[in-house]
Design a protein around this motif. Structure first.
Motif, mmCIF file in Angstrom:
data_model
loop_
_atom_site.group_PDB
_atom_site.id
_atom_site.type_symbol
_atom_site.label_atom_id
_atom_site.label_comp_id
_atom_site.label_asym_id
_atom_site.label_seq_id
_atom_site.Cartn_x
_atom_site.Cartn_y
_atom_site.Cartn_z
ATOM 1 N N ALA A 255 0.846 -1.196 0.000
ATOM 2 C CA ALA A 255 0.000 0.000 0.000
ATOM 3 C C ALA A 255 0.880 1.245 0.000
ATOM 4 O O ALA A 255 1.850 1.341 0.749
ATOM 5 N N GLY A 256 0.531 2.193 -0.862
ATOM 6 C CA GLY A 256 1.258 3.454 -0.909
ATOM 7 C C GLY A 256 2.666 3.354 -1.456
ATOM 8 O O GLY A 256 3.509 4.209 -1.157
ATOM 9 N N LEU A 257 2.949 2.324 -2.249
ATOM 10 C CA LEU A 257 4.287 2.159 -2.806
ATOM 11 C C LEU A 257 4.760 3.450 -3.471
ATOM 12 O O LEU A 257 4.067 4.022 -4.311
ATOM 13 N N ALA A 258 5.957 3.897 -3.103
ATOM 14 C CA ALA A 258 6.554 5.095 -3.699
ATOM 15 C C ALA A 258 7.694 4.656 -4.613
ATOM 16 O O ALA A 258 8.699 4.120 -4.148
ATOM 17 N N LEU A 259 7.522 4.862 -5.897
ATOM 18 C CA LEU A 259 8.554 4.496 -6.866
ATOM 19 C C LEU A 259 9.554 5.635 -6.994
ATOM 20 O O LEU A 259 9.172 6.777 -7.256
ATOM 21 N N ASP A 260 10.832 5.328 -6.799
ATOM 22 C CA ASP A 260 11.878 6.319 -7.030
ATOM 23 C C ASP A 260 12.777 5.801 -8.155
ATOM 24 O O ASP A 260 12.516 4.760 -8.758
ATOM 25 N N GLY A 261 13.845 6.532 -8.435
ATOM 26 C CA GLY A 261 14.705 6.151 -9.542
ATOM 27 C C GLY A 261 15.339 4.785 -9.396
ATOM 28 O O GLY A 261 15.486 4.045 -10.366
ATOM 29 N N ALA A 262 15.702 4.420 -8.165
ATOM 30 C CA ALA A 262 16.360 3.131 -7.951
ATOM 31 C C ALA A 262 15.415 1.971 -8.260
ATOM 32 O O ALA A 262 15.803 1.005 -8.931
ATOM 33 N N LEU A 263 14.182 2.028 -7.771
ATOM 34 C CA LEU A 263 13.220 0.966 -8.060
ATOM 35 C C LEU A 263 12.904 0.920 -9.549
ATOM 36 O O LEU A 263 12.830 -0.162 -10.151
ATOM 37 N N LEU A 264 12.724 2.096 -10.156
ATOM 38 C CA LEU A 264 12.434 2.138 -11.586
ATOM 39 C C LEU A 264 13.602 1.600 -12.404
ATOM 40 O O LEU A 264 13.408 0.942 -13.435
ATOM 41 N N ARG A 265 14.810 1.857 -11.949
ATOM 42 C CA ARG A 265 15.998 1.357 -12.656
ATOM 43 C C ARG A 265 16.008 -0.168 -12.662
ATOM 44 O O ARG A 265 16.245 -0.796 -13.698
ATOM 45 N N LEU A 266 15.722 -0.773 -11.510
ATOM 46 C CA LEU A 266 15.683 -2.243 -11.446
ATOM 47 C C LEU A 266 14.535 -2.801 -12.290
ATOM 48 O O LEU A 266 14.682 -3.841 -12.934
ATOM 49 N N TRP A 267 13.399 -2.109 -12.284
ATOM 50 C CA TRP A 267 12.255 -2.540 -13.105
ATOM 51 C C TRP A 267 12.635 -2.510 -14.580
ATOM 52 O O TRP A 267 12.375 -3.457 -15.336
ATOM 53 N N ALA A 268 13.283 -1.422 -15.006
ATOM 54 C CA ALA A 268 13.689 -1.303 -16.410
ATOM 55 C C ALA A 268 14.742 -2.344 -16.777
ATOM 56 O O ALA A 268 14.738 -2.882 -17.892
ATOM 57 N N MET A 269 15.645 -2.644 -15.847
ATOM 58 C CA MET A 269 16.652 -3.674 -16.116
ATOM 59 C C MET A 269 16.001 -5.021 -16.406
ATOM 60 O O MET A 269 16.416 -5.753 -17.300
ATOM 61 N N ALA A 270 14.998 -5.335 -15.623
ATOM 62 C CA ALA A 270 14.366 -6.652 -15.742
ATOM 63 C C ALA A 270 13.341 -6.716 -16.857
ATOM 64 O O ALA A 270 13.200 -7.753 -17.513
ATOM 65 N N ALA A 271 12.608 -5.611 -17.083
ATOM 66 C CA ALA A 271 11.424 -5.723 -17.943
ATOM 67 C C ALA A 271 11.048 -4.433 -18.651
ATOM 68 O O ALA A 271 9.875 -4.129 -18.808
ATOM 69 N N GLY A 272 12.029 -3.678 -19.106
ATOM 70 C CA GLY A 272 11.726 -2.439 -19.818
ATOM 71 C C GLY A 272 12.180 -2.494 -21.265
ATOM 72 O O GLY A 272 13.214 -3.085 -21.580
ATOM 73 N N ARG A 273 11.400 -1.877 -22.150
ATOM 74 C CA ARG A 273 11.780 -1.833 -23.566
ATOM 75 C C ARG A 273 10.975 -0.747 -24.282
ATOM 76 O O ARG A 273 9.904 -0.335 -23.823
ATOM 77 N N TRP A 274 11.506 -0.294 -25.411
ATOM 78 C CA TRP A 274 10.804 0.686 -26.233
ATOM 79 C C TRP A 274 9.743 0.003 -27.089
ATOM 80 O O TRP A 274 9.952 -1.107 -27.571
ATOM 81 N N MET A 275 8.619 0.678 -27.261
ATOM 82 C CA MET A 275 7.622 0.212 -28.219
ATOM 83 C C MET A 275 6.748 1.388 -28.637
ATOM 84 O O MET A 275 6.325 2.197 -27.820
ATOM 85 N N ASP A 276 6.526 1.526 -29.924
ATOM 86 C CA ASP A 276 5.614 2.550 -30.457
ATOM 87 C C ASP A 276 5.890 3.935 -29.892
ATOM 88 O O ASP A 276 4.990 4.631 -29.417
ATOM 89 N N SER A 277 7.141 4.355 -29.930
ATOM 90 C CA SER A 277 7.546 5.683 -29.463
ATOM 91 C C SER A 277 7.257 5.919 -27.989
ATOM 92 O O SER A 277 7.194 7.051 -27.530
ATOM 93 N N GLY A 278 7.087 4.860 -27.254
ATOM 94 C CA GLY A 278 6.903 4.950 -25.813
ATOM 95 C C GLY A 278 7.749 3.896 -25.140
ATOM 96 O O GLY A 278 8.338 3.036 -25.802
ATOM 97 N N TYR A 279 7.830 3.975 -23.832
ATOM 98 C CA TYR A 279 8.649 3.009 -23.093
ATOM 99 C C TYR A 279 7.737 2.114 -22.278
ATOM 100 O O TYR A 279 6.929 2.585 -21.483
ATOM 101 N N LEU A 280 7.872 0.794 -22.495
ATOM 102 C CA LEU A 280 7.014 -0.180 -21.841
ATOM 103 C C LEU A 280 7.717 -0.794 -20.641
ATOM 104 O O LEU A 280 8.816 -1.345 -20.767
ATOM 105 N N LEU A 281 7.082 -0.702 -19.492
ATOM 106 C CA LEU A 281 7.512 -1.402 -18.292
ATOM 107 C C LEU A 281 6.585 -2.598 -18.146
ATOM 108 O O LEU A 281 5.394 -2.435 -17.875
#
Length: 199
Positions: free
Chosen positions: A100-126
């Motif tokens: 509840a109330g999860l606060a996403l900061d750069g570090a969490l987003l960085r790990l998310w992108a490492m595991a499951a991030g990619r570009w698609m249709d001029s946007g970035y998919l997590l």
């Protein structure tokens, strides 16, 4: 040199709790007797294995590659007491839940992108965890709270995942996650130069 956001991945000392970013995607946490836990995540490219292993090492956590049942690449930690708090807040009666109330900061987003991030249709998919659909809406809300309102995509649209689009939001994401972790992952990373090219 541009000023770092307080929330960017580079602005703060790496912490074990940052590894929750892996759980935003398809990562799993397994508890052992309530006193220890281990993290595991299946990824699709070798550069992700290297990046996640290095990110874990920065936090004093050993992670090793292993074969996954579906032919993917598995990265897994041993059972550790310092991972137990992640298991407590990310596990509910029916499986994985978003705290509840999860606060996403750069570090969490960085790990998310490492595991499951990619570009698609001029946007970035997590990418989201297809086995934990109840986590999708809470993660969309957490993204919106950090200024990254995203479009929810289902399987037919290339997901499940959350697509961040528009130059302003994509630039903010790029600033939050910091530089590409290794050269092999550059094509999949939200770098500012890519945003300018597609925006």
């Amino acid at each position: 040199m541009p000023q770092l956001s307080f929330y960017s991945a580079e602005a703060n000392t790496p912490r074990v709790r940052d590894l929750a970013g892996l759980l935003c995607g398809s990562g799993q946490v397994e508890s052992f007797g309530g006193t220890a836990a281990r993290l595991s995540v299946v990824v699709d490219e070798p550069w992700r294995v290297a990046a996640i292993t290095a990110a874990c090492a920065e936090r004093g956590v050993v992670a090793e590659p292993a074969g996954a049942e579906d032919g993917g690449l598995l990265v897994r930690t041993p059972f550790r007491t310092d991972l137990a708090p992640l298991a407590v807040v990310w596990t509910g009666a029916a499986g994985k839940v978003v705290p509840a109330g999860l606060a996403l900061d750069g570090a969490l987003l960085r790990l998310w992108a490492m595991a499951a991030g990619r570009w698609m249709d001029s946007g970035y998919l997590l990418e989201l965890d297809p086995r934990a659909p109840e986590t999708h809406e809470p993660l969309a809300g957490a993204l919106a709270r950090c200024g990254l309102a995203a479009t929810m995509l289902g399987v037919r649209g290339g997901g499940p995942g959350l697509r961040v689009s528009g130059p302003r939001r994509c630039n903010r994401l790029a600033e939050l996650v910091g530089p590409v972790p290794n050269a092999a992952g550059r094509a999949s990373w939200p770098v500012v130069s890519r945003v300018r090219a597609t925006g």
